[in-house]
Design a protein around this motif. Structure first.
Motif, PDB file in Angstrom:
ATOM      1  N   VAL A  66       0.837  -1.196   0.000  1.00 32.37           N
ATOM      2  CA  VAL A  66       0.000   0.000   0.000  1.00 32.37           C
ATOM      3  C   VAL A  66       0.876   1.251   0.000  1.00 32.37           C
ATOM      4  O   VAL A  66       0.670   2.185  -0.794  1.00 32.37           O
ATOM      5  CB  VAL A  66      -0.955   0.005   1.206  1.00 32.37           C
ATOM      6  CG1 VAL A  66      -1.649   1.357   1.339  1.00 32.37           C
ATOM      7  CG2 VAL A  66      -1.986  -1.109   1.086  1.00 32.37           C
ATOM      8  N   PRO A 157      -3.545   5.512   5.002  1.00 33.40           N
ATOM      9  CA  PRO A 157      -2.744   4.440   4.390  1.00 33.40           C
ATOM     10  C   PRO A 157      -1.249   4.549   4.668  1.00 33.40           C
ATOM     11  O   PRO A 157      -0.544   3.528   4.649  1.00 33.40           O
ATOM     12  CB  PRO A 157      -3.038   4.603   2.893  1.00 33.40           C
ATOM     13  CG  PRO A 157      -4.396   5.219   2.844  1.00 33.40           C
ATOM     14  CD  PRO A 157      -4.423   6.164   4.000  1.00 33.40           C
ATOM     15  N   THR A 181     -11.267  -7.935  -2.121  1.00 31.54           N
ATOM     16  CA  THR A 181     -10.117  -7.258  -1.532  1.00 31.54           C
ATOM     17  C   THR A 181      -9.484  -8.106  -0.433  1.00 31.54           C
ATOM     18  O   THR A 181     -10.091  -9.043   0.078  1.00 31.54           O
ATOM     19  CB  THR A 181     -10.540  -5.914  -0.911  1.00 31.54           C
ATOM     20  OG1 THR A 181     -11.518  -6.160   0.111  1.00 31.54           O
ATOM     21  CG2 THR A 181     -11.112  -4.974  -1.959  1.00 31.54           C
ATOM     22  N   VAL A 204      -8.019  -3.637   0.884  1.00 27.28           N
ATOM     23  CA  VAL A 204      -6.972  -3.291  -0.071  1.00 27.28           C
ATOM     24  C   VAL A 204      -7.208  -4.030  -1.383  1.00 27.28           C
ATOM     25  O   VAL A 204      -7.324  -5.264  -1.405  1.00 27.28           O
ATOM     26  CB  VAL A 204      -5.580  -3.643   0.494  1.00 27.28           C
ATOM     27  CG1 VAL A 204      -4.494  -3.301  -0.528  1.00 27.28           C
ATOM     28  CG2 VAL A 204      -5.333  -2.905   1.809  1.00 27.28           C
ATOM     29  N   HIS A 209      -3.288  -2.272  -5.168  1.00 25.67           N
ATOM     30  CA  HIS A 209      -2.662  -2.166  -3.841  1.00 25.67           C
ATOM     31  C   HIS A 209      -3.063  -0.871  -3.128  1.00 25.67           C
ATOM     32  O   HIS A 209      -2.356  -0.409  -2.226  1.00 25.67           O
ATOM     33  CB  HIS A 209      -1.138  -2.279  -3.937  1.00 25.67           C
ATOM     34  CG  HIS A 209      -0.669  -3.489  -4.666  1.00 25.67           C
ATOM     35  ND1 HIS A 209      -0.915  -4.769  -4.223  1.00 25.67           N
ATOM     36  CD2 HIS A 209       0.004  -3.608  -5.844  1.00 25.67           C
ATOM     37  CE1 HIS A 209      -0.401  -5.644  -5.080  1.00 25.67           C
ATOM     38  NE2 HIS A 209       0.152  -4.963  -6.074  1.00 25.67           N
ATOM     39  N   VAL A 211      -6.042   1.330  -0.890  1.00 29.21           N
ATOM     40  CA  VAL A 211      -7.184   1.164   0.004  1.00 29.21           C
ATOM     41  C   VAL A 211      -8.454   1.533  -0.770  1.00 29.21           C
ATOM     42  O   VAL A 211      -8.548   2.618  -1.356  1.00 29.21           O
ATOM     43  CB  VAL A 211      -7.043   2.052   1.247  1.00 29.21           C
ATOM     44  CG1 VAL A 211      -8.322   2.010   2.085  1.00 29.21           C
ATOM     45  CG2 VAL A 211      -5.847   1.604   2.089  1.00 29.21           C
ATOM     46  N   TRP A 214     -12.826   1.464   4.049  1.00 27.40           N
ATOM     47  CA  TRP A 214     -12.491   1.214   5.446  1.00 27.40           C
ATOM     48  C   TRP A 214     -13.768   1.123   6.275  1.00 27.40           C
ATOM     49  O   TRP A 214     -14.795   1.699   5.941  1.00 27.40           O
ATOM     50  CB  TRP A 214     -11.516   2.240   6.018  1.00 27.40           C
ATOM     51  CG  TRP A 214     -12.023   3.626   6.259  1.00 27.40           C
ATOM     52  CD1 TRP A 214     -13.215   4.173   5.888  1.00 27.40           C
ATOM     53  CD2 TRP A 214     -11.305   4.658   6.930  1.00 27.40           C
ATOM     54  NE1 TRP A 214     -13.300   5.481   6.286  1.00 27.40           N
ATOM     55  CE2 TRP A 214     -12.144   5.815   6.915  1.00 27.40           C
ATOM     56  CE3 TRP A 214     -10.062   4.730   7.531  1.00 27.40           C
ATOM     57  CZ2 TRP A 214     -11.745   7.017   7.489  1.00 27.40           C
ATOM     58  CZ3 TRP A 214      -9.684   5.929   8.110  1.00 27.40           C
ATOM     59  CH2 TRP A 214     -10.514   7.051   8.082  1.00 27.40           C
TER      60      TRP A 214
END
Length: 282
Positions: A66, A157, A181, A204, A209, A211, A214
């Protein structure tokens, strides 16, 4: 420190003699800009001092991917001044190297000129500077909490492997738009930030790669999130990728500078003409 949670905090209205502080509330996400995190709160550039989270091997591998996809550790450390608007309510400008932060809180008609590293600063309501020591101390801390919250919404991130983070890989899952993901779960040490009881799940994209979603849990024991947002609108800002889209909301006016004059962190007069020269600001 950052997490979407409703924290009781002071909405402040002052007069020169009375300094009345009224209790209010703002939506704060508070739990992952750790007090000792050199990559964020202290603006550190020593890469050997940062990636010290407790993480299982798969979680660490994904977190590093990430970071690399977002521009890499070197680019993040090189990034100095970041500006953005938090959901239309306040503009922030942050000097990662020194800890200086400017917050123009439009809804409160307040200006915070603070240093989040040494918790010093000046605070104004309208044209009135708040000088009473106890009140000023509380307001500087409120400004710091705002910065902790608002910066985590923007740069989370880059903080997956910060000190005090407990990071683990919990498997695969789909986002609201049906994308498969890899999912990381973040919890925090007891002394980390303002609300160490928070928990996050970070989704992710295995191809980019980046985000893509959330979930925020006000307490680590919760099984259903308080907030679940897609991340979108990634753009390159002088070598680092930042995302402004958060579901139905957005972080706006994102800017990155390598150099800015000191007056943007010191002047009570508006500096929006320097930071956003081509935009009419509120």
């Amino acid at each position: 420190m950052p997490g979407p949670l409703i924290l009781p905090i002071f909405a402040c209205m002052f007069r020169q003699l009375s300094f009345i502080v009224l209790l209010g509330a703002v939506v704060l996400m508070t739990n992952a800009c750790q007090d000792n995190a050199p990559s964020s709160e202290q603006g550190g550039t020593d890469s050997t001092a940062v990636e010290t989270a407790s993480a299982d091997p798969e979680a660490r591998r994904i977190a590093k991917e990430v970071m690399q996809a977002m521009g890499g550790r070197e680019a993040w450390d090189r990034t100095r001044h970041i500006g953005w608007c938090f959901f239309g309510s306040r503009h922030l400008l942050w000097d990662k190297y020194t800890g200086r932060v400017r917050i123009e809180h439009h809804k409160w008609n307040m200006l915070f000129l603070i240093n989040v590293n040494d918790t010093t600063g000046r605070v104004f309501e309208g044209n009135q500077e708040i000088t009473e020591p106890d009140t000023l101390k509380k307001l500087v801390d409120i400004g710091r909490q705002i910065w902790v919250n608002d910066s985590y919404w923007l740069v989370m991130p880059f903080k997956l492997l910060d000190p005090g983070v407990n990071l683990k890989y919990v498997g695969k899952d789909t986002t609201q738009d049906g994308k498969m993901t890899d999912v990381l779960e973040l919890t925090f040490g007891n002394s980390v930030g303002y609300t160490p009881e928070n928990k996050y799940r970070v989704y992710v994209d295995p191809e980019t790669h980046l985000v893509s979603r959330w979930d925020y849990f006000a307490n680590a024991s919760m099984t259903e999130p308080s907030i679940s947002d897609l991340w979108s609108g990634y753009k390159n800002y002088d070598g680092v990728l930042l995302s402004g889209g958060r579901g139905g909301r957005s972080l706006e006016d994102i800017v990155v500078f390598r150099e800015l004059p000191d007056r943007v962190y010191e002047d009570t007069a508006s500096v929006q003409g320097i930071v956003y020269p081509d935009k009419i600001m509120p």
